[in-house]
Scaffold this motif. Sequence first.
Motif, mmCIF file in Angstrom:
data_model
loop_
_atom_site.group_PDB
_atom_site.id
_atom_site.type_symbol
_atom_site.label_atom_id
_atom_site.label_comp_id
_atom_site.label_asym_id
_atom_site.label_seq_id
_atom_site.Cartn_x
_atom_site.Cartn_y
_atom_site.Cartn_z
ATOM 1 N N GLY A 37 33.117 -27.770 -11.022
ATOM 2 C CA GLY A 37 33.462 -28.967 -11.796
ATOM 3 C C GLY A 37 34.874 -28.817 -12.326
ATOM 4 N N SER A 38 35.412 -29.873 -12.912
ATOM 5 C CA SER A 38 36.802 -29.799 -13.366
ATOM 6 C C SER A 38 36.943 -29.017 -14.679
ATOM 7 N N LEU A 66 26.287 -21.209 -9.900
ATOM 8 C CA LEU A 66 25.120 -22.001 -10.265
ATOM 9 C C LEU A 66 24.515 -22.785 -9.107
ATOM 10 N N ILE A 133 28.712 -29.447 -18.146
ATOM 11 C CA ILE A 133 27.576 -30.348 -18.379
ATOM 12 C C ILE A 133 27.882 -31.701 -17.740
HETATM 13 N N1 LIG Z 1 27.202 -29.278 -10.482
HETATM 14 C C1 LIG Z 1 28.344 -29.517 -11.286
HETATM 15 C C2 LIG Z 1 28.035 -29.080 -12.707
HETATM 16 O O1 LIG Z 1 27.845 -27.670 -12.734
HETATM 17 C C3 LIG Z 1 29.172 -29.500 -13.631
HETATM 18 O O2 LIG Z 1 28.915 -29.033 -14.927
HETATM 19 C C4 LIG Z 1 29.290 -31.000 -13.621
HETATM 20 C C5 LIG Z 1 30.339 -31.540 -14.575
HETATM 21 O O3 LIG Z 1 31.591 -31.520 -13.971
HETATM 22 P P1 LIG Z 1 32.975 -31.767 -14.703
HETATM 23 O O4 LIG Z 1 33.303 -30.494 -15.384
HETATM 24 O O5 LIG Z 1 33.918 -32.088 -13.598
HETATM 25 O O6 LIG Z 1 32.774 -32.893 -15.650
HETATM 26 O O7 LIG Z 1 29.638 -31.384 -12.306
HETATM 27 C C6 LIG Z 1 28.808 -30.968 -11.229
HETATM 28 O O8 LIG Z 1 27.758 -31.868 -11.117
#
Ligand SMILES: N[C@@H]1[C@@H](O)[C@H](O)[C@@H](COP(=O)(O)O)O[C@@H]1O
Length: 262
Positions: A37-38, A66, A133
Amino acid sequence: MQIVILKDSAEVAAYGADIFIKQLQKKANSVLGLATGSTPVSLYRGLIEACDAKLVSFRDVTSFNLDEYLGLEGTHPQSYRYFMNQQLFNHIDINKAQTHVPPGDADNPLEACVGYEEKIEAAGGIDIQLLGIGRNGHIGFNEPSSGLMSRTRVKTLTKATIEDNARFFRDDEYQPHLSMTMGIGTILDAKRVVLLATGENKADAILATVEGPLMAACPASALQLHTDAVLVIDEAAASKLSDRDFYIHIENENQKLMAKLP
Ligand SMILES: N[C@@H]1[C@@H](O)[C@H](O)[C@@H](COP(=O)(O)O)O[C@@H]1O
């Protein structure tokens, strides 16, 4: 649950990186649980800098990610294996053979999920698990309705998650609707859990995680059961918490107490 509220995403990343740096300085052969994720990208940049500055080494580290998209090979630019190589592993002194991402391209994904759990166990369990999240409260790819004691398995993604992650895929590119993810029970088994959240679009999920009931509708609320979970969030992500001032007060008291310890 320890709640650390900081000014912005830069402070969140620096605080998060510091937790991992201290963990590696204390235990060089730590088993790290990592996330995509970012949100974690800047934290990873902090770890790369710490490695360049020889403050830490990843030589003896083992890592477990994960989650992964089902049906993407690790060489696919949107796979989480590729992401981890690009954002972290290619830039640090880690032995890639000791890095694990759920094998989204396995011939038998169900068996591969069991195998992933066995590998975590054989490594002695996860010392510290990093989490982001989703807007809907998902952790890993444990979408709402995930069993709170679930283990690594195949999960169907919600429409919201597919839409949120569509920004990473080209219009003509296949975007998987299935994933392989550690379960909530797998995550809760980590000795320590660090969840990062930044931005206003995470405020509802953080509210449900911290002040909502323990419920499958918000998978991250399961962290209420963990004995050593820390939420590192910025003001925007904290903006809907009704007891925000109290959490800041608790954290100040925590810091004073820690400073007095021998
Ligand atoms: N599977 C990943 C998660 O592990 C991550 O927490 C989420 C939020 O990503 P971001 O951090 O880009 O908002 O994106 C994806 O769905």
